[in-house]
Design a protein around this motif. Sequence first.
Motif, short mmCIF file in Angstrom:
data_model
loop_
_atom_site.label_atom_id
_atom_site.label_comp_id
_atom_site.label_asym_id
_atom_site.label_seq_id
_atom_site.Cartn_x
_atom_site.Cartn_y
_atom_site.Cartn_z
N PRO A 76 -24.43 6.83 38.81
CA PRO A 76 -25.81 6.38 38.44
C PRO A 76 -25.87 6.19 36.87
CG PRO A 76 -25.90 8.36 39.81
CD PRO A 76 -24.46 7.96 39.64
N ASN A 77 -24.86 7.02 36.01
CA ASN A 77 -24.83 6.50 34.71
C ASN A 77 -24.17 5.43 34.13
OD1 ASN A 77 -22.53 8.26 35.63
ND2 ASN A 77 -22.30 8.93 33.39
N ARG A 78 -23.29 5.08 35.21
CA ARG A 78 -22.28 3.90 34.68
C ARG A 78 -22.96 2.54 34.77
NH1 ARG A 78 -17.48 5.40 33.23
NH2 ARG A 78 -16.30 3.38 34.10
N THR A 79 -24.09 2.36 34.33
CA THR A 79 -24.89 0.95 34.39
C THR A 79 -24.16 -0.13 33.28
OG1 THR A 79 -26.63 1.55 32.72
CG2 THR A 79 -26.74 2.17 35.19
N PHE A 80 -24.24 -1.29 33.51
CA PHE A 80 -23.98 -2.17 32.37
C PHE A 80 -24.71 -2.09 31.21
CE2 PHE A 80 -24.93 -6.46 30.33
CZ PHE A 80 -23.54 -6.80 30.23
N THR A 81 -25.88 -1.70 31.29
CA THR A 81 -26.75 -1.38 30.02
C THR A 81 -26.26 -0.24 29.37
OG1 THR A 81 -28.74 -2.40 30.88
CG2 THR A 81 -29.17 -0.92 29.26
N ALA A 82 -25.81 0.60 30.09
CA ALA A 82 -25.42 1.83 28.97
C ALA A 82 -24.12 1.67 28.68
CB ALA A 82 -25.36 3.03 30.09
N LEU A 83 -23.22 1.25 29.45
CA LEU A 83 -21.81 0.96 29.09
C LEU A 83 -21.28 0.03 28.18
CD1 LEU A 83 -19.63 2.11 32.29
CD2 LEU A 83 -20.42 3.53 30.36
N TYR A 84 -22.01 -1.24 28.09
CA TYR A 84 -21.89 -2.48 27.29
C TYR A 84 -23.12 -2.94 26.46
CZ TYR A 84 -17.28 -2.36 29.66
OH TYR A 84 -15.97 -1.98 29.85
N LEU A 85 -24.18 -3.16 26.91
CA LEU A 85 -25.31 -3.76 26.34
C LEU A 85 -25.65 -3.13 25.22
CD1 LEU A 85 -27.14 -6.29 26.00
CD2 LEU A 85 -28.67 -5.33 27.72
N LEU A 86 -26.05 -1.83 25.57
CA LEU A 86 -26.76 -0.93 24.27
C LEU A 86 -25.56 -0.68 23.26
CD1 LEU A 86 -28.93 1.62 26.26
CD2 LEU A 86 -29.66 -0.45 25.05
N PRO A 87 -24.39 -0.37 23.47
CA PRO A 87 -23.41 -0.32 22.49
C PRO A 87 -23.25 -1.58 21.75
CG PRO A 87 -22.51 0.78 24.39
CD PRO A 87 -23.72 0.14 24.92
N ILE A 88 -23.25 -2.72 22.44
CA ILE A 88 -23.08 -4.14 21.72
C ILE A 88 -24.22 -4.21 20.68
CG2 ILE A 88 -23.06 -6.49 22.15
CD1 ILE A 88 -21.13 -6.24 24.39
N LEU A 89 -25.54 -3.91 21.12
CA LEU A 89 -26.65 -4.37 20.32
C LEU A 89 -26.56 -3.42 19.10
CD1 LEU A 89 -29.53 -4.37 23.30
CD2 LEU A 89 -28.70 -6.12 21.85
N GLN A 90 -26.15 -2.01 19.33
CA GLN A 90 -26.04 -1.05 18.35
C GLN A 90 -25.08 -1.69 17.22
OE1 GLN A 90 -24.08 2.60 18.93
NE2 GLN A 90 -25.65 3.98 18.12
N LYS A 91 -24.06 -1.98 17.71
CA LYS A 91 -22.76 -2.39 16.85
C LYS A 91 -23.16 -3.75 16.02
CE LYS A 91 -19.32 -0.45 19.72
NZ LYS A 91 -19.00 0.60 18.69
N THR A 92 -24.07 -4.66 16.72
CA THR A 92 -24.56 -5.85 16.08
C THR A 92 -25.55 -5.57 15.06
OG1 THR A 92 -26.17 -6.40 17.98
CG2 THR A 92 -23.81 -7.45 17.89
N GLU A 93 -26.27 -4.68 15.05
CA GLU A 93 -27.21 -4.22 14.45
C GLU A 93 -26.79 -3.41 12.91
OE1 GLU A 93 -31.68 -1.49 14.05
OE2 GLU A 93 -30.24 -1.60 16.04
N GLN A 94 -25.83 -2.82 13.22
CA GLN A 94 -25.14 -1.95 12.06
C GLN A 94 -24.09 -3.01 11.25
OE1 GLN A 94 -22.77 0.82 14.44
NE2 GLN A 94 -24.09 2.43 14.33
N ASN A 95 -23.73 -3.94 12.07
CA ASN A 95 -22.95 -5.14 11.31
C ASN A 95 -23.82 -6.38 10.78
OD1 ASN A 95 -20.80 -3.54 11.37
ND2 ASN A 95 -20.25 -4.31 13.34
N GLY A 96 -25.02 -6.10 10.94
CA GLY A 96 -26.06 -7.15 10.13
C GLY A 96 -26.17 -8.48 11.02
N GLY A 97 -26.11 -8.08 12.42
CA GLY A 97 -26.00 -9.23 13.32
C GLY A 97 -24.62 -9.90 13.78
N ARG A 98 -23.47 -9.31 13.25
CA ARG A 98 -22.34 -9.64 13.82
C ARG A 98 -21.68 -8.60 14.81
NH1 ARG A 98 -22.11 -10.48 8.25
NH2 ARG A 98 -20.84 -8.52 8.01
N ILE A 99 -20.71 -8.70 15.64
CA ILE A 99 -20.18 -7.62 16.49
C ILE A 99 -19.31 -6.69 15.61
CG2 ILE A 99 -18.64 -9.42 17.69
CD1 ILE A 99 -20.25 -6.11 19.45
#
Length: 261
Positions: A76-99
């Motif tokens: 149940p907790n291993r969704t694409f959103t949880a494992l990839y999409l949200l971490p990628i969104l967080q990292k791009t926000e932290q890096n000013g829009g870059r991964i």
Amino acid sequence: MKRITTCFISFILSIQFLAAQGVKSYSTAQAHSHNDYERARPLEDAYEQQFGSVEADVFLVNDTLFVAHNLKDIRPNRTFTALYLLPILQKTEQNGGRIYTQDNVPLQLLIDLKTEGEPTLAALIKLLEPHKNIFAPTGSVKIVVSGNVPDPSLFEKYPNFIYFDGRPEKVYTPAQMAHVGLVSQAFQQYSKWNGEGPLLEKDKKKIQKMINDVHDMGKKVRIWATPDNINSWKTMMALGVDYLNTDKVRELGDYLRTAPR
């Protein structure tokens, strides 16, 4: 002491081998984390090594995309959103829009559709669409869809942030080729080499021709299921493979940081 000496000799031989082959400079930006989701820390391990490509298998179950190798492995907790999409969104926000913090280091996210292609791809697009600004062609994360991909004649109906994993034996029109983000094939299509000793010359020629043909089309090459050791990595680099396929993220990362530039 014996182990240190052996490692040093291996390192020197690596330098000599690559120099003799005229190999271009490789970094972890040319490394592909195969079945990345099977690691203890999906995405994070490869990201910390600054890998240029990661791979996730997805299943559509009751309108949710789960990441797993087989249907029975879904949790149940291993969704694409949880494992990839949200971490990628967080990292791009932290890096000013870059991964990554560097401007010139993108990330390829290879998404292998394991359930029926059309509904699974539709569910994926629904998730990604609100964040399309971070995805190529304008952003630093490139989405490449593999597995149950649509027929090439349908490529143009999908958003421009969705690229597809092509095959070297397929013939694509120029319009279809614009939607091909990568060209991949299984190593076993060319060789039964186990990574020990040299690759047979006849096998090398087959692989080299495929790579040259794909490069002539302006695309990058990934070969999956290659032997996963230093000898194989050196051989793939000498052949010009664009993404080194590995299940040994830390080991390949360490090797590429010490290999000749």
